[in-house]
Structures are given as structure tokens and as C-alpha cells.
Design a protein around this motif. Structure first.
Motif, PDB file in Angstrom:
ATOM      1  N   CYS A 190      -4.174  -0.353   0.123  1.00  0.00           N
ATOM      2  CA  CYS A 190      -4.767  -1.538   0.737  1.00  0.00           C
ATOM      3  C   CYS A 190      -6.257  -1.265   0.983  1.00  0.00           C
ATOM      4  CB  CYS A 190      -4.059  -1.893   2.037  1.00  0.00           C
ATOM      5  SG  CYS A 190      -4.422  -0.775   3.385  1.00  0.00           S
TER       6      CYS A 190
ATOM      7  N   CYS B 107      -7.085   1.297   3.759  1.00  0.00           N
ATOM      8  CA  CYS B 107      -6.854   2.704   3.414  1.00  0.00           C
ATOM      9  C   CYS B 107      -7.941   3.216   2.471  1.00  0.00           C
ATOM     10  CB  CYS B 107      -5.461   2.894   2.816  1.00  0.00           C
ATOM     11  SG  CYS B 107      -4.197   2.886   4.102  1.00  0.00           S
TER      12      CYS B 107
ATOM     13  N   CYS C 283       0.844  -1.197   0.000  1.00  0.00           N
ATOM     14  CA  CYS C 283       0.000   0.000   0.000  1.00  0.00           C
ATOM     15  C   CYS C 283       0.886   1.257   0.000  1.00  0.00           C
ATOM     16  CB  CYS C 283      -0.893  -0.021   1.234  1.00  0.00           C
ATOM     17  SG  CYS C 283      -1.825   1.481   1.476  1.00  0.00           S
TER      18      CYS C 283
ATOM     19  N   CYS D  83       0.173   3.110   3.604  1.00  0.00           N
ATOM     20  CA  CYS D  83       0.529   2.613   4.935  1.00  0.00           C
ATOM     21  C   CYS D  83       1.525   1.464   4.916  1.00  0.00           C
ATOM     22  CB  CYS D  83      -0.729   2.183   5.691  1.00  0.00           C
ATOM     23  SG  CYS D  83      -1.409   0.628   5.122  1.00  0.00           S
TER      24      CYS D  83
ATOM     25  N   TYR E 276       1.092  -1.628   4.094  1.00  0.00           N
ATOM     26  CA  TYR E 276       0.509  -2.954   4.291  1.00  0.00           C
ATOM     27  C   TYR E 276       0.357  -3.628   2.932  1.00  0.00           C
ATOM     28  CZ  TYR E 276      -2.624  -6.271   6.592  1.00  0.00           C
ATOM     29  OH  TYR E 276      -3.191  -7.384   7.122  1.00  0.00           O
TER      30      TYR E 276
HETATM   31 ZN    ZN Z   1      -2.943   0.882   3.508  1.00  0.00          ZN
END
Ligand code: ZN
Ligand code: SF4
Length: 356
Positions: A293, A296, A281, A284, A286
Motif C-alpha cells: 500500500c 508502507c 498490501c 500490512c 490494507y
Molecule cells: Zn501496507
């Protein structure tokens, strides 16, 4: 004449839901505990020295899981460091009460406990989300946020693995739901006892072959301290139908639950379905199957006051997604998108299409 226990010949007090064999209480405890030990060892779920986060909600499954993990770890010398990890979704009248149960479990089992809340991770509670979006897609938001929250909590605690209390009934239900939705691609993941690949904290289900009715019986006879109330936002009608169908089948033929899991496994092996390519992502860090992601995307929708755009697939959403990803790129050095600020420095990964 009273029925005899098939294991020891003493007076039986129950019929095992899994195979209808008559057992006394002690023999039920032994077979129940031993079968889970066998599941753990045959599937090589853990290695000595590992730190294991037990996903603890205060409900029957995770309470029995905490009890059994502690018991087997001591009895068979697994050499594991166990911790309880709870997620506070921010559902008043439900999660706050169940967390009180987890806090008592922490004392009963002398295990460390970490509670992480949606509020601190994402800046939203489920109460606030439901106020914003109503009761239609709340579980979709909650499920995505919980998956990430568990991963982030486990990363904070430096855990090697997460164990969850998903039982055979849950897995069979998910197989049925995926088949009814034509979602064969998910069968492999939902029937795997352990999921996770490189860079991910893997998740294990030691109760994969454990029947829900036996978990309830065990918790009841052992007088374990657990919480029974349903989430006040639980609409999940579709799963409810799959559950009723499964329970009807179980009445006629208890093996149906295990057979459905086996069928799910077999179909998943034969079916070579390509899963989305995964990257990270941009907001963030992830794991994600597109620029951002799922959490988000959902947070962005919530923070813009347009949560409906983060559900499902449509062109408007694609446009917003593109804009948000560009914004995230720009935000790069100076900070991030709104919400989820507390978690950006933690780079953990997990398959975004995880079943649970
Ligand atoms: Zn994210
Ligand atoms: Fe979250 Fe839905 Fe479960 Fe409630 S029922 S805890 S809203 S996923």
C-alpha cells in the motif's frame, strides 16, 4: 427601511451566501440545518443503529459537523451512535492546540473521543517527516497516512461509516484541480457523496452541498468552539490557486460552486475510466493497487532514509518496491517491515486513490 427575512418577514440580518436571500438568524439556522438533513435523507447516508465516526480536527468544518450530526440525530431520531475520531499528525504548535479544541467539543457534545497518532501507528510524526524530507512533498505523506489512520481508527471503534466535514467549496476546488491536472478518473470519487465498496468503511460527506461561507456564519452565530490556525506545513499552492479562482467565480455567481460539482459528476459518468485493480498490501493487509500500500511504500522510503523514492513513478522506485515486497513476503510469519508495527493486525480496506 430594514430588509425583511424572506421566510418570516422579521428583520433580516444576513444575506445567504448560497443564493443571496435575506434571512433572520433563526430562519438561517433552520434552512441550514434542514438542507443538511435533506442531503442525509435523500442520499440515504445512514441506517438506524449504525456507529458513525465523525472525523474531528477541531477546525470549523468538523466542529460544525459534530454539532449538526448530534443535533439532527436527536431531532430526527436517526438512531445513530456517534463518536469523534481525531488524528494527531504530530505537528507541534498546530495539531496539539487543535486537539485541545476537540477535547472541549467532546465535553460540549457528550460524545466519545478517540485520538490516534501517526507516532503510534507509523513510528513517525509529521514534525520528524518534515525534518527528513523538507516542505515539498509533506502533504502527500500526510494525506496517505491520514486516510489510513482514519480507517484504522474507525475499525478499532467498530464504526460502520466515517463522516468528514468536506464542504461544497472543497469538492468544487478538487474538481477544478483534477480537471487542470487532466485527472478525469478521479472526478467520480471526488464528487461522490459517499465512497466505499465491499469490505471498506464507507465515507460520507453530509456537507457536499453546504457552502463554506455558511459553515463559517453558522459557527460564528452559534458561537461554536473551533480552531482557526492553518497548518504550519501547509504549502499547497496549487489548491490555493484553485481556491482563489473559485472564490472569484462565487463573487460573480454564487451558484458556480454547485455547478462545478454537477459538471464534475456529469463528466465522471460519461468518462469510463478504468481504475487500478485492487488487492491487499503484503506488509500490512490494507487495500493496495500494487504489492504494497502507499503508506508502507512511504514508510519504507522514510525508514531507509530515501523518502524521495516513495514519491512519483520511476524505475528506481519500482526496483525498491519489488525488493520491499519480497522482503515483506519473507517477513510473513516472523514479523513485518519496520514502522507501522502497531497496525498490522488490523485488516481494514480503503480505496488507495481516495480523494482526501
Ligand atoms: Zn501496507
Ligand atoms: Fe498534513 Fe499538509 Fe494538511 Fe499540514 S497541510 S495537516 S502537512 S496535509
Amino acid at each position: 427601511m430594514p430588509t425583511e427575512c424572506v421566510e418570516c418577514g422579521k428583520r433580516a440580518i444576513l444575506k445567504r451566501p448560497k443564493n443571496r436571500k435575506a434571512l433572520c438568524k433563526d430562519c438561517f439556522y433552520s434552512v441550514f440545518e434542514y438542507e443538511i438533513h435533506e442531503t442525509i435523507t435523500k442520499n440515504r447516508l445512514f441506517k438506524p443503529g449504525e456507529t458513525i465516526a465523525i472525523g474531528a480536527s477541531g477546525g470549523k468544518d468538523s466542529t460544525v459537523l459534530a454539532h449538526i450530526m448530534k443535533l439532527l440525530n436527536d431531532r430526527y431520531d436517526y438512531g445513530l451512535n456517534l463518536v469523534l475520531l481525531s488524528i494527531d499528525e504530530g505537528i507541534s504548535g498546530y495539531r496539539d492546540d487543535s486537539l485541545e479544541t476537540v477535547k472541549r467539543n467532546q465535553i460540549q457534545y457528550s460524545l466519545p473521543l478517540k485520538i490516534l497518532s501517526y507516532q503510534e501507528l507509523y513510528g513517525w510524526t509529521m514534525d520528524a517527516i518534515v525534518k527528513e524530507i523538507g516542505m515539498k512533498n509533506n502533504c502527500t505523506f500526510c494525506g496517505v497516512f491520514r486516510r489510513q489512520a482514519l480507517d484504522r481508527g474507525a475499525a478499532m471503534l467498530k464504526c460502520d461509516k466515517i463522516v468528514t466535514g468536506h464542504n461544497a467549496d472543497d469538492i468544487a476546488e478538487t474538481v477544478i484541480m483534477n480537471i487542470l491536472r487532466g485527472d478525469i478518473a478521479r472526478l467520480g470519487r471526488c464528487t461522490s457523496i459517499s465512497t466505499g465498496s465491499e469490505g471498506m468503511i464507507s465515507r460520507c460527506k453530509p456537507f457536499k452541498y453546504t457552502y463554506e461561507k455558511e459553515i463559517v456564519m453558522y459557527a460564528h452565530f452559534k458561537k461554536l468552539d473551533y480552531f482557526t490556525t492553518e497548518c504550519i506545513y501547509s504549502p499547497n499552492a496549487y489548491r490555493g490557486h484553485a481556491r482563489t479562482f473559485l472564490k472569484d467565480l462565487e463573487k460573480i455567481r454564487p451558484r458556480a460552486i454547485l455547478d462545478i460539482i454537477t459538471s464534475g459528476e456529469d463528466m465522471a459518468i460519461k468518462e469510463e475510466v478504468r481504475m487500478p485493480i485492487q488487492s491487499t498490501c503484503q506488509n500490512c493487509g490494507y487495500i493496495a493497487s500494487s504489492e504494497l500500500c502507499k503508506a508502507c511504500i512511504m514508510l519504507d522510503g522514510l525508514n531507509r532514509g530515501r523518502p524521495e523514492l516513495s514519491i512519483g513513478k520511476n524505475n528506481k522506485r519500482k526496483k525498491i518496491l519489488k525488493m520491499t515486497a519480497e522482503k515483506a513476503k519473507e517477513a510473513g510469519k516472523n514479523g513485518k517491515l519496520n514502522g507501522a508495527n502497531a497496525v498490522h493486525d488490523i485488516s481494514v480496506s480503503q480505496d488507495v486513490e481516495n480523494m482526501f
